[in-house]
Structure formats: structure tokens, C-alpha cells
Design an enzyme around this catalytic site. Sequence first.
Site, PDB file in Angstrom:
ATOM      1  N   ASP A 366       0.836  -1.205   0.000  1.00  0.00           N
ATOM      2  CA  ASP A 366       0.000   0.000   0.000  1.00  0.00           C
ATOM      3  C   ASP A 366       0.872   1.256   0.000  1.00  0.00           C
ATOM      4  O   ASP A 366       2.062   1.227  -0.360  1.00  0.00           O
ATOM      5  CB  ASP A 366      -0.972  -0.061   1.207  1.00  0.00           C
ATOM      6  CG  ASP A 366      -2.277   0.672   0.946  1.00  0.00           C
ATOM      7  OD1 ASP A 366      -2.289   1.908   1.075  1.00  0.00           O
ATOM      8  OD2 ASP A 366      -3.271   0.019   0.602  1.00  0.00           O
ATOM      9  N   ASP A 367       0.311   2.348   0.409  1.00  0.00           N
ATOM     10  CA  ASP A 367       0.931   3.680   0.401  1.00  0.00           C
ATOM     11  C   ASP A 367       2.303   3.675   1.090  1.00  0.00           C
ATOM     12  O   ASP A 367       2.498   2.961   2.076  1.00  0.00           O
ATOM     13  CB  ASP A 367      -0.031   4.615   1.163  1.00  0.00           C
ATOM     14  CG  ASP A 367       0.268   6.072   0.940  1.00  0.00           C
ATOM     15  OD1 ASP A 367       1.283   6.377   0.304  1.00  0.00           O
ATOM     16  OD2 ASP A 367      -0.535   6.898   1.416  1.00  0.00           O
ATOM     17  N   ARG A 443      -6.028  16.317   3.110  1.00  0.00           N
ATOM     18  CA  ARG A 443      -5.072  15.264   3.481  1.00  0.00           C
ATOM     19  C   ARG A 443      -3.651  15.641   3.023  1.00  0.00           C
ATOM     20  O   ARG A 443      -2.892  14.811   2.508  1.00  0.00           O
ATOM     21  CB  ARG A 443      -5.471  13.920   2.865  1.00  0.00           C
ATOM     22  CG  ARG A 443      -4.967  12.749   3.694  1.00  0.00           C
ATOM     23  CD  ARG A 443      -4.865  11.470   2.910  1.00  0.00           C
ATOM     24  NE  ARG A 443      -4.498  10.369   3.781  1.00  0.00           N
ATOM     25  CZ  ARG A 443      -3.929   9.255   3.379  1.00  0.00           C
ATOM     26  NH1 ARG A 443      -3.662   9.058   2.105  1.00  0.00           N
ATOM     27  NH2 ARG A 443      -3.623   8.311   4.221  1.00  0.00           N
ATOM     28  N   LYS A 476      -3.982  -1.071  -6.758  1.00  0.00           N
ATOM     29  CA  LYS A 476      -5.030  -0.390  -5.982  1.00  0.00           C
ATOM     30  C   LYS A 476      -4.941   1.094  -6.332  1.00  0.00           C
ATOM     31  O   LYS A 476      -3.900   1.727  -6.112  1.00  0.00           O
ATOM     32  CB  LYS A 476      -4.785  -0.613  -4.488  1.00  0.00           C
ATOM     33  CG  LYS A 476      -5.774   0.115  -3.584  1.00  0.00           C
ATOM     34  CD  LYS A 476      -5.559  -0.291  -2.135  1.00  0.00           C
ATOM     35  CE  LYS A 476      -6.366   0.524  -1.160  1.00  0.00           C
ATOM     36  NZ  LYS A 476      -5.999   0.247   0.235  1.00  0.00           N
ATOM     37  N   TRP A 477      -6.019   1.627  -6.889  1.00  0.00           N
ATOM     38  CA  TRP A 477      -6.047   3.014  -7.402  1.00  0.00           C
ATOM     39  C   TRP A 477      -6.835   3.864  -6.407  1.00  0.00           C
ATOM     40  O   TRP A 477      -8.053   3.814  -6.365  1.00  0.00           O
ATOM     41  CB  TRP A 477      -6.733   3.004  -8.761  1.00  0.00           C
ATOM     42  CG  TRP A 477      -6.799   4.317  -9.481  1.00  0.00           C
ATOM     43  CD1 TRP A 477      -7.481   5.428  -9.112  1.00  0.00           C
ATOM     44  CD2 TRP A 477      -6.182   4.615 -10.736  1.00  0.00           C
ATOM     45  NE1 TRP A 477      -7.330   6.417 -10.051  1.00  0.00           N
ATOM     46  CE2 TRP A 477      -6.535   5.948 -11.067  1.00  0.00           C
ATOM     47  CE3 TRP A 477      -5.366   3.905 -11.625  1.00  0.00           C
ATOM     48  CZ2 TRP A 477      -6.117   6.562 -12.236  1.00  0.00           C
ATOM     49  CZ3 TRP A 477      -4.954   4.520 -12.790  1.00  0.00           C
ATOM     50  CH2 TRP A 477      -5.315   5.838 -13.082  1.00  0.00           C
ATOM     51  N   ASP A 478      -6.103   4.662  -5.619  1.00  0.00           N
ATOM     52  CA  ASP A 478      -6.721   5.403  -4.526  1.00  0.00           C
ATOM     53  C   ASP A 478      -7.023   6.852  -4.940  1.00  0.00           C
ATOM     54  O   ASP A 478      -6.493   7.363  -5.942  1.00  0.00           O
ATOM     55  CB  ASP A 478      -5.753   5.377  -3.324  1.00  0.00           C
ATOM     56  CG  ASP A 478      -6.467   5.463  -1.992  1.00  0.00           C
ATOM     57  OD1 ASP A 478      -7.647   5.817  -1.969  1.00  0.00           O
ATOM     58  OD2 ASP A 478      -5.812   5.193  -0.959  1.00  0.00           O
ATOM     59  N   MET A 479      -7.822   7.558  -4.149  1.00  0.00           N
ATOM     60  CA  MET A 479      -8.190   8.956  -4.426  1.00  0.00           C
ATOM     61  C   MET A 479      -8.738   9.535  -3.132  1.00  0.00           C
ATOM     62  O   MET A 479      -9.862   9.245  -2.745  1.00  0.00           O
ATOM     63  CB  MET A 479      -9.279   8.928  -5.503  1.00  0.00           C
ATOM     64  CG  MET A 479      -9.547  10.190  -6.249  1.00  0.00           C
ATOM     65  SD  MET A 479     -10.509  11.406  -5.360  1.00  0.00           S
ATOM     66  CE  MET A 479     -10.695  12.637  -6.599  1.00  0.00           C
ATOM     67  N   ASN A 480      -7.918  10.358  -2.432  1.00  0.00           N
ATOM     68  CA  ASN A 480      -8.225  10.651  -1.033  1.00  0.00           C
ATOM     69  C   ASN A 480      -8.629  12.078  -0.700  1.00  0.00           C
ATOM     70  O   ASN A 480      -8.542  12.481   0.456  1.00  0.00           O
ATOM     71  CB  ASN A 480      -7.031  10.241  -0.167  1.00  0.00           C
ATOM     72  CG  ASN A 480      -6.871   8.735  -0.144  1.00  0.00           C
ATOM     73  OD1 ASN A 480      -7.833   8.007   0.079  1.00  0.00           O
ATOM     74  ND2 ASN A 480      -5.671   8.260  -0.417  1.00  0.00           N
ATOM     75  N   CYS A 526     -10.511   2.789  -5.282  1.00  0.00           N
ATOM     76  CA  CYS A 526     -10.641   3.104  -3.862  1.00  0.00           C
ATOM     77  C   CYS A 526     -10.684   4.619  -3.765  1.00  0.00           C
ATOM     78  O   CYS A 526     -10.040   5.320  -4.545  1.00  0.00           O
ATOM     79  CB  CYS A 526      -9.401   2.551  -3.151  1.00  0.00           C
ATOM     80  SG  CYS A 526      -9.233   3.083  -1.436  1.00  0.00           S
ATOM     81  N   ASP A 548     -12.960   2.298   4.354  1.00  0.00           N
ATOM     82  CA  ASP A 548     -11.777   2.250   5.221  1.00  0.00           C
ATOM     83  C   ASP A 548     -12.130   1.700   6.587  1.00  0.00           C
ATOM     84  O   ASP A 548     -11.254   1.396   7.386  1.00  0.00           O
ATOM     85  CB  ASP A 548     -11.181   3.651   5.393  1.00  0.00           C
ATOM     86  CG  ASP A 548     -10.190   3.974   4.291  1.00  0.00           C
ATOM     87  OD1 ASP A 548      -9.913   3.091   3.463  1.00  0.00           O
ATOM     88  OD2 ASP A 548      -9.700   5.126   4.258  1.00  0.00           O
TER      89      ASP A 548
HETATM   90  C1  DGJ Z   1      -6.980   5.367   1.842  1.00  0.00           C
HETATM   91  C2  DGJ Z   1      -7.313   3.936   1.528  1.00  0.00           C
HETATM   92  O1  DGJ Z   1      -8.676   3.718   1.588  1.00  0.00           O
HETATM   93  C3  DGJ Z   1      -6.565   3.045   2.499  1.00  0.00           C
HETATM   94  O2  DGJ Z   1      -6.925   1.710   2.301  1.00  0.00           O
HETATM   95  C4  DGJ Z   1      -5.103   3.249   2.275  1.00  0.00           C
HETATM   96  O3  DGJ Z   1      -4.755   2.821   0.985  1.00  0.00           O
HETATM   97  C5  DGJ Z   1      -4.737   4.716   2.470  1.00  0.00           C
HETATM   98  N1  DGJ Z   1      -5.558   5.580   1.684  1.00  0.00           N
HETATM   99  C6  DGJ Z   1      -3.307   4.963   2.115  1.00  0.00           C
HETATM  100  O4  DGJ Z   1      -2.970   6.284   2.173  1.00  0.00           O
END
Ligand code: DGJ
Length: 729
Positions: A366-367, A443, A476-480, A526, A548
Amino acid sequence: MAIKIDLQKQVFHLQTREASYVCGIVEGEYLAHFYYGKRIQSYNGSNAIAYIDRGFAPNPPGKPRTFSLDTLPQEYPCYGNGDFRQPAYQIEFADGTRVSDLKYETYNHNIGKSELAGLPATYPLESDTCETLTISLYDKIAKVRVILTYTVFEEKNMMTRHVRIINESTENLHLLRCLSMNIDFRDSDFELLTLYGAHNNEKNVERRQVNHQIQKIESSRGTSSPHQAPYFALLRKETTETQGDVYAFNFVYSGNFVAQVQQDHYDSVRVQMGINDFDFKWQLKPGQDFQTPEVVMSYTSQGLGASSRDFHQFYRHNLCRGHFKEKSRPILINNWEATYFDFEEKKLLEIAKKAQAVGIELFVLDDGWFGKRNDDTTSLGDWVVNEEKLPNGLNNLATSITGLGMEFGIWFEPEMISQVSDLYKQHPDWCLRIENREPTIGRGQLVLDLGNPEVINYLFNAITKILESAPITYVKWDMNRHLTDLGSAILPTIQQSEVVHRYVLGLYNLMERLTTKFSTVLFESCSSGGGRYDAGMLYYMPQTWTSDNTDAICRLSIQYGTSLVYPPVTMGCHVSTTPNHQVGRETPLQTRGVVAMAGNFGYELDVTKLEPTELAEIEQQIQHYKKYRDIFQFGDLYRLLAPTQANDAAWSMVSRDKEIAIVTYVKLLSLPAAPIKILKLQGLEETDIYEHTETGECFSGDELMNAGITVPRVKVDFHSQQWIFKKKQ
Ligand code: DGJ
């Protein structure tokens, strides 16, 4: 034929397995809505529109006082021509006026369905009966054409709708609103069901009476959002999981959306769905057109369970694409909750070894593996390996893991940029921002301007380089964070309000290119969990990290709400540690296991810290899941007890051939004087005999479904049980 056209009466009758949808031309020029509901063999106008002279209802020129667009049930209502309800579209013309008037021109009826340029959309299989009707409406003063498209997937019990607006004039115009779907129901006896939520608390079911106001859900965050899902259903008061009318609507789009329901003064109900018109303005030059995303809709009289199963089948077969569409998904372990940013190669390999020993098939890094990323304040955009943490490089780590007999996957958050990054030093103008204004931080990061083709090319090349550098079979393609500071360095002043839709189109373009190039890589989307869990993303990536929040008890309602529309195989669900990191709750490992088996199964905890007994239990869970993986991932879901209603939840997965049913029950608190629970199963063959695999006891399908099974009382909080019933040959 699924689409019947009566040329004489000018009526279009669209039929799915259970529904009829009827519209047609009135007064020789207006496209009106006649009926949507239970399938009828033919439509002959028995529910004729009653034309009445209503107060304050204006009349089009030359029409009698009894004819008003304000009371006519319509297919795609205009603004400013006499209908005071919510319009489906609105255009600002070069002279500043915003009124238009569409008249019916022509139609086309074809077998099959065309793609939507640049947008995700459902598609027919060769085996599908699929027909498309396009109806062309025209405003001859403004020279604007509006093409309504309706596709019917008859046996799938599904319809889709979208709209294309074409500027055939010689002047620039601006779309102020351009929704994908409008239906005017002639009664108002409905309840409205929507899915609201927040980060860590997605997809809660909310159900209320439709009333005399506009009830609206929307997102203006740049993504479909965890706050409201782009889904709603109209139900009758008596509709339950197993019976009653359900009209369900889902938007195949990942950006700002609106869905609204308006009960008017004569108790008809207008429902609409499309791109949110809030802060939306789109320039159309002469000859240009605008394509809306599509709405998927279905009607059943058999309750919410049947509606969900129709969506599940349809999305699995007619929306998701690629190598993994029909393939079993691997059981994964993700290092996020095990290490967060604090890891180095040795630790990851220890986790991988332990995971492999208990049967886990895929390790996901992961990250934190790139740039100088030791926390969430830096390095997004710098997609080069962090050599302090991984001095031997990514390929070395990946090959060590594949050498153990596991697959290797990796995390990206491509759409973002940290201000502390090399990319930001080189291209400060690549993020969304407004000159002379300090951008808002979310974030610790900013959002890249995906409407900029240079940004898309950079991301395509940077991700390609990493994916080609090591044996990576999962992403895993995230977007926070959500979109703020909506300004783009590459757009002229007049088009600044196009930033968000252009962002989504850029994202789709990037995902299309990457998923085509890396066609055997499994992509999971994600957005801090379920923050962008929508049908648009599922078109490119066949699974999504559901939330999460990994607490098994919270997951009961998150997964329950998600399953109203999205298939179980698309829902990432992991067993995590106890006490849980999000809510601090302690739950039995068995319960964490069976709850995660309701979706795409995996683990997210430090397996190196577990006791041998816990590892042995995990090994058993994995063997069990593998044995029944096809049913867990591709079976039919029957929701038996809603977690929102009492002190428990239950569901079953039934193999498509009805040979095996896996029934899961989870209790919340252990209560005194608790009622004895009887679970009534669903989806079995009534007259066949099913054997309970643990005890060997046999029961007929109708006994299990009507008399039900007694849940033994166990005095433990958060206790769970699972039963497997197999058909006797
Ligand atoms: C948000 C994701 O939902 C988590 O599972 C994890 O990948 C974190 N970001 C990592 O920064």
C-alpha cells in the site's frame, strides 16, 4: 421485439422481462410519457392523459386552454415554455436568453447498443436481446437537436438512457443543465430510498415518503462521493426485500451528480438524474455536441432483493470488462493496517511469508513505497521507488514475493500531487488552482488537473514505468480528497466551469489507456474506501475497496447498503485486527471472517504478530473460502435480515444452479430475554432436498424457506454462525 412501435398512434412501447415503458407523441409534436411499470402485452391508451384547464398552467401558442406543458407528463421537459416543474435541460443562448422548446422530429430503432464516446457505459453480450430506440427532438428557432436514447436489455430486465445535445446553429451556446433521464410518473404513492454516508460510514439506507417538495441528493465534490451514492429507488409503502414495486436508478458516472424527485401540485412525480447542474456550464460551439453519461434503470414487482440481483447480474456481465470479469479474484493481504507508512523490505517479506503459509494468494504493497513518502504530507506525483525503505528496489521485493508463490500488487494515488514533491517543483501549474489564491489542502495534498492532456500523458508514462519494472499483477487506485479551487491553467475564461466534467473525462481516458495496456492486471478502485464506489469506476476496474472502516459490525450495514446495487464480487472486504483501528471494537475472528466473506475476501493486519491458534483459524477460513469461492463471488445474494432493523444481520449466497446455499448470521449484542431467531431462507428449489453439511440433517427447500432454521442461542457479543446446505442428488 423488445421495442414495439405503433406508427399510426405514434407510441413507443419498450419491454423488459418485467417492465413496460411507454411514451409517444401528443398533439403531433410533443413527446409525452404514458406508462412505466409492470409489463403489459400491449398499450392502447387506457390511461389516457386527462387534458384539463388548470389555473396558472400556460398554453403553447395555438393550443387550447386544456393543453399545458405544465401538466403534461413528459420525457424531456424544457425550460421557459410553460412547464414550471424542474426542466431536464437548460441552455443559455448567445443573446443571453434561456428558453427553448423541443418538438418531436423522428426516431430510429436498432438492434444492439452503441458505445458512449469517452464515457463508461453498459454493453450487450452476443447472447443478449438488446434493442435501442433513439428519439430526435428539435428546437427549430434555436437550431438545437436533442437525441434521447433508450436501450432495452429484455431478459436482463434493464433499461439504459442517455442524451446527446447538438448545436446545429451558427452561434456559441452554453448548456446550464443537461440531465440524462426524466420520467413523469402519474401517481405519487412512493417512498424514496437513497444511500447516504460519510468516510468510514458509507451507504446507509434512508427511506422516506415522497412529498410536495423537491427531494434531491447530489454531489458537488468532484467525485460521486461517500456522502450520497448516485443511486435511488422509488418503492411502494408495502415494498419489502421479497415483494413490491421497486423502480431503481443508478448513474454510470464518477463525478458530480444530481438525482431529484418532485411531487407536483396535482400529485404526479417527476424523477430526474444526471450531471449536477450546480456550478456546471458547458460551451457548445456550432457543430459540437454534448454526450451525457447513462442512467441504468430497472423495475421489478418482486422487492428490493430481486432488484439488487438484477443489478448484480447486469453489472457483472454488461458493465465490468476485461480479464477478471468472470475470473475468481485472489485472496489478498494488504499491509496498510499492518504497518501504515512504517515498513522496510524485511518487514514486508515477513508478512508475505506468513500470509503465504496460510494460503493467501496476493500481497499488496500500500501507500508509502515511493518518493520520500514517510507520512501523508509528501511525494504524491513522484512515482519512483523510495530507496530508503526499499534499497533493493521494487523488482527485488516483487520477485521475492512471487518467488514465495504469491502474486504482487501495488498502490497508487495517481490523481494527486503533494506540494512537497519533485513534480510540484517542476509543474506547479498542473494542479487545480486559481492564480493568486492559495489552494485548499486536503489530506496534505492538491488535485492534479486531469483535464490537461499533458498531465494524463505524464501519469500514463509514470505508472507504465512502474508496472513494467516488476512482476505486478494488481493495482489499488486510490483517491483521497475532493476537488476544490476549480481553476485550470489550460482552459480559457469562458470554459472554467467545465473543469470538473473535464477532470472526469480525463480520468476515464487515463484508466482506459492503462487498463487496455495492462489488460491482465487486476485493478481495484478506492477513494478512502467507498468514496467513489460507482458504476463508472466499475467499468474500468472490476472491484472497489468498500470502506476504510474494517470493523466487522460497522461493515454489516456498509456492505448491506452497497449490495443494494453493486455485486458482492466488486466489494473489497478484509479481515483486520482487534481491537479495530477505526472504532476500537473487539470482535471474534470468526465473525470478522464471515463478514469479509460477504465480498471479495482479504486480510489487512500484521499476521506476524498473531498467535498460532489465530493463524490456524485464518488458514481454515481461507480453505473454506477457496472451496466455495465461486459461490461467494458469483452466487446470488439474498439479504435475510437487515442490520439496520434489529440486533442482528443475515444473508445467504446461493449458487446460480441452486445446488448450494451458504447462510451467514451475525448477532450484535448478547441480550437478556432475547427472542429466539428463526431464519427463513430464500432462493432454494422448493421441492428439492437440502442437506446441512455439518449435521447431515435433510430438509426440503420449501421447509427451509417457510419454516426456516432456528439460530442457536450463544451468549457472546458479536457472535456469528454459518450454515451450508447442499442439494441431495
Ligand atoms: C486510503 C485507503 O482507503 C486506504 O486503504 C489506504 O490505501 C490509504 N488511503 C493509504 O494512504
